[in-house]
Structures are given as C-alpha cells and as structure tokens.
Design an enzyme around this catalytic site. Structure first.
Site, PDB file in Angstrom:
ATOM      1  N   GLY A 121     -13.906  -3.150  -3.927  1.00 31.17           N
ATOM      2  CA  GLY A 121     -13.494  -1.958  -3.193  1.00 31.17           C
ATOM      3  C   GLY A 121     -14.017  -2.033  -1.778  1.00 31.17           C
ATOM      4  N   ASP A 141      -1.721  -2.155  -4.189  1.00 27.15           N
ATOM      5  CA  ASP A 141      -3.106  -2.173  -3.712  1.00 27.15           C
ATOM      6  C   ASP A 141      -3.715  -0.799  -3.940  1.00 27.15           C
ATOM      7  OD1 ASP A 141      -2.963  -4.770  -2.764  1.00 27.15           O
ATOM      8  OD2 ASP A 141      -2.843  -4.230  -0.643  1.00 27.15           O
ATOM      9  N   MET A 142      -5.029  -0.765  -4.151  1.00 30.91           N
ATOM     10  CA  MET A 142      -5.697   0.530  -4.304  1.00 30.91           C
ATOM     11  C   MET A 142      -6.312   0.913  -2.958  1.00 30.91           C
ATOM     12  SD  MET A 142      -6.216   3.068  -6.237  1.00 30.91           S
ATOM     13  CE  MET A 142      -5.923   2.650  -7.961  1.00 30.91           C
ATOM     14  N   ARG A 183      -5.610  -6.297 -10.701  1.00 28.10           N
ATOM     15  CA  ARG A 183      -6.510  -7.063  -9.834  1.00 28.10           C
ATOM     16  C   ARG A 183      -7.809  -6.263  -9.819  1.00 28.10           C
ATOM     17  NH1 ARG A 183      -4.786  -6.499  -4.096  1.00 28.10           N
ATOM     18  NH2 ARG A 183      -3.293  -8.165  -4.494  1.00 28.10           N
ATOM     19  N   LYS A 196       0.853  -1.199   0.000  1.00 27.78           N
ATOM     20  CA  LYS A 196       0.000   0.000   0.000  1.00 27.78           C
ATOM     21  C   LYS A 196       0.879   1.235   0.000  1.00 27.78           C
ATOM     22  CE  LYS A 196      -3.566  -2.483   2.338  1.00 27.78           C
ATOM     23  NZ  LYS A 196      -2.747  -3.721   2.230  1.00 27.78           N
ATOM     24  N   ARG A 202      -8.602  -2.073  16.726  1.00 23.59           N
ATOM     25  CA  ARG A 202      -9.138  -0.770  16.329  1.00 23.59           C
ATOM     26  C   ARG A 202     -10.344  -0.943  15.405  1.00 23.59           C
ATOM     27  NH1 ARG A 202      -5.701   1.633  13.200  1.00 23.59           N
ATOM     28  NH2 ARG A 202      -3.997   1.099  14.589  1.00 23.59           N
TER      29      ARG A 202
HETATM   30  C1  LIG Z   1      -7.228 -10.776  -3.094  1.00 26.34           C
HETATM   31  C2  LIG Z   1      -7.985  -9.535  -2.715  1.00 26.34           C
HETATM   32  C3  LIG Z   1      -7.346  -8.318  -2.725  1.00 26.34           C
HETATM   33  C4  LIG Z   1      -8.040  -7.150  -2.421  1.00 26.34           C
HETATM   34  N1  LIG Z   1      -7.426  -5.932  -2.560  1.00 26.34           N
HETATM   35  C5  LIG Z   1      -8.130  -4.802  -2.338  1.00 26.34           C
HETATM   36  C6  LIG Z   1      -7.559  -3.524  -2.595  1.00 26.34           C
HETATM   37  O1  LIG Z   1      -6.413  -3.381  -2.997  1.00 26.34           O
HETATM   38  N2  LIG Z   1      -8.341  -2.435  -2.361  1.00 26.34           N
HETATM   39  C7  LIG Z   1      -9.637  -2.533  -1.923  1.00 26.34           C
HETATM   40  O2  LIG Z   1     -10.300  -1.496  -1.783  1.00 26.34           O
HETATM   41  N3  LIG Z   1     -10.177  -3.734  -1.646  1.00 26.34           N
HETATM   42  C8  LIG Z   1      -9.469  -4.857  -1.847  1.00 26.34           C
HETATM   43  N4  LIG Z   1     -10.051  -6.075  -1.607  1.00 26.34           N
HETATM   44  C9  LIG Z   1     -11.345  -6.150  -0.880  1.00 26.34           C
HETATM   45  C10 LIG Z   1     -12.517  -6.120  -1.846  1.00 26.34           C
HETATM   46  O3  LIG Z   1     -12.613  -4.842  -2.414  1.00 26.34           O
HETATM   47  C11 LIG Z   1     -13.851  -6.448  -1.130  1.00 26.34           C
HETATM   48  O4  LIG Z   1     -14.119  -5.510  -0.166  1.00 26.34           O
HETATM   49  C12 LIG Z   1     -13.889  -7.811  -0.468  1.00 26.34           C
HETATM   50  O5  LIG Z   1     -13.231  -8.756  -1.252  1.00 26.34           O
HETATM   51  C13 LIG Z   1     -15.327  -8.280  -0.288  1.00 26.34           C
HETATM   52  O6  LIG Z   1     -15.990  -8.268  -1.534  1.00 26.34           O
HETATM   53  P1  LIG Z   1     -16.462  -9.579  -2.340  1.00 26.34           P
HETATM   54  O7  LIG Z   1     -16.153  -9.355  -3.764  1.00 26.34           O
HETATM   55  O8  LIG Z   1     -15.914 -10.793  -1.728  1.00 26.34           O
HETATM   56  O9  LIG Z   1     -18.038  -9.513  -2.259  1.00 26.34           O
HETATM   57  P2  LIG Z   1     -19.064  -9.361  -1.058  1.00 26.34           P
HETATM   58  O10 LIG Z   1     -20.380  -9.080  -1.698  1.00 26.34           O
HETATM   59  O11 LIG Z   1     -18.565  -8.413  -0.020  1.00 26.34           O
HETATM   60  O12 LIG Z   1     -19.062 -10.784  -0.427  1.00 26.34           O
HETATM   61  C14 LIG Z   1     -19.613 -11.896  -1.124  1.00 26.34           C
HETATM   62  C15 LIG Z   1     -19.662 -13.072  -0.203  1.00 26.34           C
HETATM   63  O13 LIG Z   1     -18.335 -13.474   0.120  1.00 26.34           O
HETATM   64  C16 LIG Z   1     -18.250 -13.860   1.470  1.00 26.34           C
HETATM   65  N5  LIG Z   1     -17.356 -12.949   2.187  1.00 26.34           N
HETATM   66  C17 LIG Z   1     -16.871 -11.789   1.721  1.00 26.34           C
HETATM   67  N6  LIG Z   1     -16.068 -11.213   2.636  1.00 26.34           N
HETATM   68  C18 LIG Z   1     -16.063 -12.060   3.708  1.00 26.34           C
HETATM   69  C19 LIG Z   1     -15.429 -12.040   4.991  1.00 26.34           C
HETATM   70  N7  LIG Z   1     -14.655 -11.028   5.359  1.00 26.34           N
HETATM   71  N8  LIG Z   1     -15.638 -13.080   5.842  1.00 26.34           N
HETATM   72  C20 LIG Z   1     -16.430 -14.102   5.481  1.00 26.34           C
HETATM   73  N9  LIG Z   1     -17.064 -14.171   4.275  1.00 26.34           N
HETATM   74  C21 LIG Z   1     -16.887 -13.168   3.420  1.00 26.34           C
HETATM   75  C22 LIG Z   1     -19.651 -13.822   2.034  1.00 26.34           C
HETATM   76  O14 LIG Z   1     -20.231 -15.085   1.827  1.00 26.34           O
HETATM   77  C23 LIG Z   1     -20.321 -12.795   1.153  1.00 26.34           C
HETATM   78  O15 LIG Z   1     -21.700 -12.935   1.087  1.00 26.34           O
HETATM   79  C24 LIG Z   1      -9.396  -7.247  -1.982  1.00 26.34           C
HETATM   80  C25 LIG Z   1     -10.032  -8.475  -1.952  1.00 26.34           C
HETATM   81  C26 LIG Z   1      -9.367  -9.612  -2.332  1.00 26.34           C
HETATM   82  C27 LIG Z   1     -10.101 -10.901  -2.378  1.00 26.34           C
END
Ligand SMILES: Cc1cc2nc3c(=O)[nH]c(=O)nc-3n(C[C@H](O)[C@H](O)[C@H](O)COP(=O)(O)OP(=O)(O)OC[C@H]3O[C@@H](n4cnc5c(N)ncnc54)[C@H](O)[C@@H]3O)c2cc1C
Length: 303
Positions: free
Chosen positions: A183, A123-124, A179, A89, A283
């Site tokens: 978000g 990372d964003m 990637r 980051k 936190r």
């Molecule tokens: C490899 C990776 C790198 C990432 N890098 C960044 C980045 O650089 N910047 C950024 O802003 N965001 C980043 N993210 C976070 C991303 O933006 C999402 O906030 C996060 O992945 C949750 O979104 P989702 O697509 O899984 O969908 P969601 O709709 O949030 O989740 C879909 C389903 O996945 C499961 N799930 C999701 N999260 C969880 C959890 N924490 N615990 C248990 N189950 C869960 C649940 O079943 C949920 O219903 C990253 C995520 C991944 C996987």
C-alpha cells in the site's frame, strides 16, 4: 535542502531534463513506448501489466476520454502480440463523481479485454475508495469471472477480513485473482499499520490465507524478506506455478527481479506510460523531494 530546491525548481525545467529523472520508472509518453518496453520485457520472459498515467479528473467527459484510451491500448497490445494485461484506477473513470458511470466505463473496458480473453486489474487507491472498489470488483467478477482482479493492501487493518468476506467469490474452476501489495498512500494509524515489521507480518499472513485457499496472487513487492517469506509459503502449500507470480514496478530493483526469474518463478512488471508523466513527476517531486519513491507514487495517487 538540495533535494527540496531541485524539487521546487524542477517544474520549470525543460521536460527533457525532468525526463532524465523519470525515465527509469516510466516507459514513455506513447503507446509505442509502452509496446517497446513491453516487448523488451517479454523477450526476457517477463509479462507486463500496462497502466495509462492519468491526471485527477473533474468531469465525466475526461472519464470518457480515459476509457477510449484504454480501449485503444487493449487493441494495440493484442495486435502487437504482447504478453500482458492491464491495470486501471477507478477514480480515472469517475468513481468520485458518479459511481454508476464509473462502473459502466470500466465494464466497457472489461468487455473489450474479455473479447481477447484478456484481464483487467483494478488498482486499489486510498481508503475512502476501498469499499467502492471492492463493490465494483464484486459486480464485475460476477459477470466476468475470468477477466477481472483486484489489488489488496497489507497495511490496511481491514484486509484480512476483506479476504475472508470475498472467499465466496472463489472457485476451483475460476479462482479469484488478487495482487497483494503493502500500500502506497498515507493512511491514518487508526486504520493502517505503520511499522515496517507490522506491515510485513500482515503481508505474510494475508499471503498465507490467499495461497492456502488456492486464490491466484500477484506478489507485488521489491522487499527481499517478503520475497523470501513468499518462497517459503509457496513451498509449504505446494502452490503450482499457474497460481502465483511476482510483480514489480518498471525500473525498480531489476537485479532482484532477475534473480526471481532465474529461480524459475513467473514475474510480471507494471509498465506505466502516458502524456501526463510530466505533471505527475514534477508535482510529486515538489511534495516530497525523495525522487525515486515519489515518481513511483505518482503512478498510484490522483490529484
Ligand atoms: C506491481 C505493483 C503494483 C502496485 N499496485 C499498487 C496499488 O494498486 N495500490 C497501492 O496502494 N500500491 C500499489 N503498489 C505499491 C506498493 O503498495 C508499495 O508502496 C511499493 O511497492 C513499495 O513497497 P515494497 O513492497 O516494494 O516494500 P518497501 O519496504 O517499500 O521497499 C523494499 C525495498 O525495495 C526497494 N524499493 C522499493 N521501492 C523502490 C523505489 N521506488 N525505488 C527504488 N527501490 C525501491 C528498496 O530497496 C526498498 O528497501 C504496487 C506495487 C507494485 C510492485
């Protein structure tokens, strides 16, 4: 109420107890922990991206320390023959203090990774950083075309035009590498989609743009409908296996992850580790007692 109470008192709990909540999502405090978890994942044919958890930094000395930590991590990862790359980051390297110093630090890290033919993913972070992080990526990409990639967030309304604007960086020989995630930060409605359906629709539009332009992509989501949408696009554009992978966070939806591996797709897991896990976890838990998601947020939000 119960969750709130737990979150409020958790910082005063012994670390060992907080660790019970955090350990599913964080590989441990040390590089050795990260290596152990990475090896376990590699043994399941899953690659990793390693991330050092950091605190909000106030001085460039801290940025220097963070750089040293990454340089050491890169050496140790390759000595251990881990199949992985690295995420970082820019705010941990002084983006909000001194952009030039931040660029120099990250460049040093990319140089080190490139010496092993390795790869650094930027990372964003939240929207005040977007322009600077794109600019940082552009500069590094022109010097190290095969060793650096960027994250894009489908919830930002600007993302599709960012994709179009960066197309000049793509080439058949050395494709761009993104990637794509939804978000994780709380952004104003003026600049970000807020509804689940809207975010998913734009995620798939962005992904389609990426795949049809033969850009390498990490499809970073745990959301089954999106994964199924991605399968369809991969099929539609006959995307070769070396041009995409699925990415998930350590500890999240392991069964879904396994099903993707079993379908024959490449999968990479984001493995965070570091001494700062306790401050981060507690936190975040205090801010919002929804434990699991907050611990995940802790990996992406500074300060
Ligand atoms: C490899 C990776 C790198 C990432 N890098 C960044 C980045 O650089 N910047 C950024 O802003 N965001 C980043 N993210 C976070 C991303 O933006 C999402 O906030 C996060 O992945 C949750 O979104 P989702 O697509 O899984 O969908 P969601 O709709 O949030 O989740 C879909 C389903 O996945 C499961 N799930 C999701 N999260 C969880 C959890 N924490 N615990 C248990 N189950 C869960 C649940 O079943 C949920 O219903 C990253 C995520 C991944 C996987």
């Amino acid at each position: 109420m119960f969750n709130k109470l737990i979150a409020a008192i958790l910082p005063f709990f012994p670390k060992k107890i907080v660790w019970i909540f955090s350990k599913s999502y964080i590989s441990g405090e040390t590089i050795e922990d990260a290596m152990r978890v990475s090896r376990e994942l590699n043994n399941k044919k899953i690659t990793v991206t390693l991330d050092v958890l950091g605190e909000f930094i106030k001085t460039l000395d801290e940025a220097e320390e963070n750089k040293k930590e990454y340089l050491n991590l890169i050496d140790i990862t390759y000595k251990n023959q881990i199949d992985g790359n690295f995420s970082l980051k820019p705010t941990s390297f002084g983006l909000l203090i001194d952009k030039k110093a931040c660029y120099t630090h990250i460049r040093d890290i990319v140089v080190k990774a490139a010496s092993y033919k390795g790869f650094i993913r930027i990372d964003m972070e939240d929207s005040p950083c977007t322009d600077d992080e794109i600019e940082l990526f552009r500069k590094l990409k022109s010097e190290f075309p095969a060793n650096v990639g960027l994250v894009l967030q489908a919830y930002l309304k600007r993302t599709y035009s960012d994709l179009e604007a960066m197309l000049d960086l793509n080439s058949h020989e050395i494709p761009l590498s993104y990637r794509l995630c939804k978000g994780i930060y709380v952004e104003p409605a003026a600049i970000a989609y807020k509804k689940y359906e809207e975010i998913n629709q734009h995620y798939l539009e962005d992904l389609e743009f990426i795949l049809k332009n033969r850009i390498h992509v990490g499809i970073a989501t745990h959301d089954k409908p999106l994964i199924e949408g991605a399968y369809k696009l991969i099929e539609k554009y006959k995307v070769p296996k070396n041009m995409y992978e699925f990415q998930m966070l350590y500890g999240v939806t392991p069964n879904l992850r396994e099903s993707i591996v079993n379908e024959g797709h490449n999968v990479r897991v984001y493995v965070p580790f570091g001494k700062q896990w306790f401050g981060y976890s507690t936190r975040r838990l205090k801010e919002n007692p929804k434990m699991a998601s907050l611990i995940i947020k802790a990996m992406f939000i500074k300060g």
